[in-house]
Scaffold this motif. Structure first.
Motif, PDB file in Angstrom:
ATOM      1  N   UNK A  14       0.847  -1.199   0.000  1.00  0.00           N
ATOM      2  CA  UNK A  14       0.000   0.000   0.000  1.00  0.00           C
ATOM      3  C   UNK A  14       0.881   1.247   0.000  1.00  0.00           C
ATOM      4  N   UNK A  15       0.445   2.295  -0.649  1.00  0.00           N
ATOM      5  CA  UNK A  15       1.260   3.528  -0.705  1.00  0.00           C
ATOM      6  C   UNK A  15       1.536   4.113   0.673  1.00  0.00           C
ATOM      7  N   UNK A  16       2.776   4.529   0.863  1.00  0.00           N
ATOM      8  CA  UNK A  16       3.160   5.199   2.096  1.00  0.00           C
ATOM      9  C   UNK A  16       3.572   4.295   3.229  1.00  0.00           C
TER      10      UNK A  16
ATOM     11  N   UNK B  31       5.918   1.468   2.955  1.00  0.00           N
ATOM     12  CA  UNK B  31       7.343   1.149   2.818  1.00  0.00           C
ATOM     13  C   UNK B  31       7.936   2.077   1.775  1.00  0.00           C
ATOM     14  N   UNK B  32       9.194   2.456   1.982  1.00  0.00           N
ATOM     15  CA  UNK B  32       9.916   3.279   1.005  1.00  0.00           C
ATOM     16  C   UNK B  32       9.865   2.583  -0.358  1.00  0.00           C
ATOM     17  N   UNK B  33       9.404   3.277  -1.408  1.00  0.00           N
ATOM     18  CA  UNK B  33       9.296   2.648  -2.743  1.00  0.00           C
ATOM     19  C   UNK B  33      10.597   2.050  -3.229  1.00  0.00           C
ATOM     20  N   UNK B  34      11.733   2.615  -2.821  1.00  0.00           N
ATOM     21  CA  UNK B  34      13.009   2.057  -3.258  1.00  0.00           C
ATOM     22  C   UNK B  34      13.305   0.708  -2.591  1.00  0.00           C
ATOM     23  N   UNK B  35      12.738   0.488  -1.396  1.00  0.00           N
ATOM     24  CA  UNK B  35      12.990  -0.748  -0.661  1.00  0.00           C
ATOM     25  C   UNK B  35      11.946  -1.824  -0.937  1.00  0.00           C
TER      26      UNK B  35
ATOM     27  N   UNK C 282       5.792   6.205   9.013  1.00  0.00           N
ATOM     28  CA  UNK C 282       4.446   5.672   8.846  1.00  0.00           C
ATOM     29  C   UNK C 282       3.990   4.963  10.115  1.00  0.00           C
ATOM     30  N   UNK C 283       2.880   5.447  10.671  1.00  0.00           N
ATOM     31  CA  UNK C 283       2.345   4.810  11.885  1.00  0.00           C
ATOM     32  C   UNK C 283       1.681   3.460  11.558  1.00  0.00           C
ATOM     33  N   UNK C 284       1.425   3.196  10.290  1.00  0.00           N
ATOM     34  CA  UNK C 284       0.778   1.935   9.895  1.00  0.00           C
ATOM     35  C   UNK C 284       1.778   0.806   9.665  1.00  0.00           C
ATOM     36  N   UNK C 285       3.094   1.161   9.660  1.00  0.00           N
ATOM     37  CA  UNK C 285       4.091   0.136   9.380  1.00  0.00           C
ATOM     38  C   UNK C 285       4.048  -1.034  10.372  1.00  0.00           C
ATOM     39  N   UNK C 286       3.963  -0.800  11.695  1.00  0.00           N
ATOM     40  CA  UNK C 286       3.899  -1.943  12.621  1.00  0.00           C
ATOM     41  C   UNK C 286       2.690  -2.849  12.361  1.00  0.00           C
ATOM     42  N   UNK C 287       1.558  -2.240  12.041  1.00  0.00           N
ATOM     43  CA  UNK C 287       0.358  -3.041  11.760  1.00  0.00           C
ATOM     44  C   UNK C 287       0.543  -3.859  10.482  1.00  0.00           C
ATOM     45  N   UNK C 288       1.217  -3.279   9.474  1.00  0.00           N
ATOM     46  CA  UNK C 288       1.462  -4.000   8.231  1.00  0.00           C
ATOM     47  C   UNK C 288       2.465  -5.132   8.412  1.00  0.00           C
ATOM     48  N   UNK C 289       3.411  -4.950   9.354  1.00  0.00           N
ATOM     49  CA  UNK C 289       4.426  -5.991   9.591  1.00  0.00           C
ATOM     50  C   UNK C 289       3.932  -7.102  10.526  1.00  0.00           C
ATOM     51  N   UNK C 290       2.900  -6.806  11.314  1.00  0.00           N
ATOM     52  CA  UNK C 290       2.414  -7.799  12.281  1.00  0.00           C
ATOM     53  C   UNK C 290       1.979  -9.113  11.618  1.00  0.00           C
ATOM     54  N   UNK C 291       1.205  -9.101  10.503  1.00  0.00           N
ATOM     55  CA  UNK C 291       0.864 -10.390   9.871  1.00  0.00           C
ATOM     56  C   UNK C 291       2.081 -11.183   9.422  1.00  0.00           C
ATOM     57  N   UNK C 292       3.137 -10.470   8.997  1.00  0.00           N
ATOM     58  CA  UNK C 292       4.354 -11.165   8.580  1.00  0.00           C
ATOM     59  C   UNK C 292       5.035 -11.801   9.778  1.00  0.00           C
ATOM     60  N   UNK C 293       5.177 -11.045  10.888  1.00  0.00           N
ATOM     61  CA  UNK C 293       5.865 -11.588  12.053  1.00  0.00           C
ATOM     62  C   UNK C 293       5.068 -12.648  12.773  1.00  0.00           C
ATOM     63  N   UNK C 294       3.734 -12.436  12.906  1.00  0.00           N
ATOM     64  CA  UNK C 294       2.912 -13.356  13.701  1.00  0.00           C
ATOM     65  C   UNK C 294       2.511 -14.599  12.927  1.00  0.00           C
ATOM     66  N   UNK C 295       2.219 -14.461  11.625  1.00  0.00           N
ATOM     67  CA  UNK C 295       1.673 -15.579  10.854  1.00  0.00           C
ATOM     68  C   UNK C 295       2.640 -16.031   9.758  1.00  0.00           C
ATOM     69  N   UNK C 296       3.137 -15.075   8.969  1.00  0.00           N
ATOM     70  CA  UNK C 296       4.016 -15.442   7.867  1.00  0.00           C
ATOM     71  C   UNK C 296       5.251 -16.185   8.324  1.00  0.00           C
TER      72      UNK C 296
END
Length: 385
Positions: A31-33, A35-39, A89-103
């Motif tokens: 989603x926009x904003x 993660x840094x687009x370059x990364x 981005x304050x949404x970054x932790x929420x976006x990473x949580x599915x990766x850390x908890x489930x992925x």
């Protein structure tokens, strides 16, 4: 086999749950904003590699694949928030949580089997929670995203342990049921052997002893001597531990045969009772092929019926009619003797109950008896072909 199925179930569950978490995480991170687009391309490449490792987790039991899944997942968590502290981005932790908890946390299901794997689980749990807690402008180890990551790893470990313990308990119960079944089967086999031995002795040795007790009335000395010789041979075989296979009353074969010609053995039965003073008139089929165990039961029951005629009917002749259909062989034994009342037969007598009825039932056949005092007796024997 059950143990292999348990491992396969855990592996497939880890793969399915992990891939689901990766798909959700990839969507959130793209989603926009967030993660840094370059990364973002680097993050996606790491997620694709992690997906490949998860696929192998579902196929292989090697611990290297869960370890590779954890390493690639932690790398994706780290790259997504570079430079550390610079992502706002304050949404970054929420976006990473599915990766850390489930992925990543899904591999906890296959890390619950042994203590060395628990160490890998602990490292993955702490690493994932730490990296998720670092994400965003407000870092915190007690953030919702970090707690959700810890919960994901804990739940997957509990699932793995629960399945493992449940299967082990089931195996113990199955083993107990198997032992009980074995004991019951041995008891049934012993009872069947006891009944077979009782039938053998009743139809041979006991019959000869009964003749001797009555001084061999109606039987020639040669016939009595031959019968006693055959019974003595049977007793010697039993004493030596053999299990005789009856071919017909008064004659035994130590080796079972697949098929026998009924005409040959019927002739032997006829000669035996002719020697014993009973004239048997044979009608119908003279030669039929039967499986050896069915033939044994049929001839033994038939011989017992004729022995009862000789001993109890008060006549010197009987009629035997043998007929056959596509699936049944039938013998009708008839005499014009004194007959008897069925209600007056003693419960403990082996002759009809064991040597005729029970013997035929053991091979899927049946016997029916009709008799009236003063009007003779008719016995119908039936066995499957």
């Amino acid at each position: 086999m059950i143990e292999r199925e348990r491992r396969s179930l855990l592996q497939r569950a880890a793969r399915a749950i992990g891939l689901s978490g990766l798909i959700i995480a990839a969507f959130c991170l793209s989603l926009p904003g967030i993660v840094d687009p370059d990364l973002l391309p680097s993050v996606m490449i790491l997620l694709i590699g992690q997906a490949g490792a998860l696929i192998m987790v579902g196929r292989s039991e090697h611990v290297g694949w869960p370890a590779l899944t954890i390493v690639l997942g932690l790398a994706a968590l780290a790259v997504a928030q570079l430079p550390f502290g610079g992502n706002t981005s304050v949404s970054l932790p929420i976006a990473l949580a599915p990766l850390g908890a489930v992925g990543i946390g899904a591999v906890g299901i296959v890390l619950s089997e042994s203590q060395p794997r628990w160490l890998l689980w602990a490292g993955g749990t702490l690493g994932s929670a730490f990296l998720v807690a670092l994400a965003g402008p407000t870092m915190g180890f007690f953030s919702t995203a970090a707690i959700a990551t810890l919960a994901g790893w804990t739940i997957t470990m509990i699932i793995g342990i629960w399945v493992t313990v449940g299967v082990q308990r089931s195996l113990v119960r199955i083993d107990g049921i198997g032992r009980a079944h074995q004991v019951e089967r041995q008891a049934s086999e012993m009872e069947a052997q006891r009944r077979q031995s009782a039938r053998l002795l009743h139809d041979t040795v006991l019959a000869t002893l009964t003749l001797l007790a009555h001084s061999g009335v109606g039987v020639s000395a040669d016939a009595l001597r031959q019968q006693a010789t055959e019974d003595a041979r049977l007793l010697r075989q039993l004493r030596l531990g053999s299990t005789p296979m009856p071919r017909f009353s008064g004659s035994y074969n130590l080796e079972p045969v697949s098929e026998s010609t009924l005409g040959t053995t019927l002739e032997s039965v006829k000669q035996r009772f002719l020697r014993m003073g009973l004239e048997v008139r044979w009608h119908g089929t003279g030669q039929v092929l039967l499986r050896s165990d069915v033939l044994d039961a049929f001839l033994f029951a038939l011989a017992e019926c004729l022995e009862n005629v000789r001993r109890h009917a008060g006549v010197t002749d009987a009629d035997v009619t043998i007929t056959e259909s596509d699936d049944t062989l039938r013998a009708v034994v008839t005499d014009a003797g004194v007959g008897f009342s069925l209600d007056e037969v003693e419960v403990g007598r082996l002759g009809v109950a064991e040597s005729v009825i029970a013997r035929l039932r053991d091979v899927g056949g049946n016997a029916r008896l009709f008799s009236t005092p003063g009007a003779g007796t008719t016995v119908i024997l039936e066995v499957p072909r």
